[in-house]
Design an enzyme around this catalytic site. Structure first.
Site, PDB file in Angstrom:
ATOM      1  N   HIS A  45      -2.441  -1.335  -4.091  1.00  0.00           N
ATOM      2  CA  HIS A  45      -3.899  -1.340  -4.205  1.00  0.00           C
ATOM      3  C   HIS A  45      -4.400   0.095  -4.135  1.00  0.00           C
ATOM      4  CE1 HIS A  45      -4.564  -1.909   0.458  1.00  0.00           C
ATOM      5  NE2 HIS A  45      -3.957  -0.780   0.168  1.00  0.00           N
TER       6      HIS A  45
ATOM      7  N   SER B 296       0.829  -1.201   0.000  1.00  0.00           N
ATOM      8  CA  SER B 296       0.000   0.000   0.000  1.00  0.00           C
ATOM      9  C   SER B 296       0.871   1.261   0.000  1.00  0.00           C
ATOM     10  CB  SER B 296      -0.952  -0.049   1.200  1.00  0.00           C
ATOM     11  OG  SER B 296      -1.901   0.982   1.159  1.00  0.00           O
TER      12      SER B 296
END
Length: 203
Positions: free
Chosen positions: A126, A101
């Site tokens: 993501h 992330s």
């Protein structure tokens, strides 16, 4: 039982005896930052403060940032990202363990040619989340628009740092997108997979 922050001996130049200082302080003296936990405002404030200090001490010497993080706050991560670009030293980024992330975002944000991963690192991209959206319909709409704006901007930055087309980034981050160290190199998140610290220092 928590063991607290490890302490290591350090002898100041010209001093006959060593003193015990925190491991973090010792790493800072070597211009090494370690993001080894979820990224929140407290961690970001510390990392930003140290980067500003190291910039004032020597604006020409690289700063090395090791990352082993599951990600965290978008706003905290962006504070670190903006500071990386605000100061003069090159930022060497090294993934050890995982960079997921926002951790992967910062890994890719290092100076081109100086972004590394250790062989068994895992990297995950993501789409960003700004948390649960609650409240009145108008508040939900405002928050949803902001989430889309942030998502778009982060995807644009990832496209710049990796060299991937924006459309591919947008497709890939719709779901958790895992890469090995070698796959991250092929994708453009890192420049090289390394074995030894000297390989990063010699970049």
């Amino acid at each position: 039982m928590p063991i607290g922050v490890p302490r290591v001996p350090y002898r100041l130049p010209g001093e006959p005896y060593s003193q015990w200082i925190s491991l973090d302080d010792r790493l800072y003296q070597e211009r090494i930052l370690f993001i080894g936990e979820p990224i929140d405002d407290s961690l970001a404030n510390t990392i930003v403060g140290v980067m500003l200090y190291l910039n004032s001490q020597d604006p020409q010497k690289d700063i090395v940032m090791y990352i082993n993080s599951p990600g965290g706050s978008v706003t905290a991560g962006m504070a670190i990202y903006d500071t990386m670009n605000h100061i003069k030293p090159d930022i060497v980024t090294v993934c050890v363990g995982q960079a997921a992330s926002m951790g992967a975002f910062l890994l890719a944000a290092g100076t081109k040619g100086k972004r590394f991963a250790l062989p068994h690192s895992r990297i995950m991209l993501h789409q960003p989340s700004l948390g649960t959206i609650q409240g009145q319909a108008s508040d939900i709409e405002i928050r949803a628009r902001e989430t889309l704006r942030v998502k778009r901007r982060m995807n644009e930055i990832l496209a710049q740092t990796t060299g991937q087309p924006l459309e591919k980034i947008e497709r890939d981050v719709e779901r958790d997108f895992y890469l090995s160290a070698t796959e991250a190199q092929a994708y453009g998140i890192v420049d090289r997979v390394i074995q030894e610290r000297s390989e990063a220092m010699a970049s």
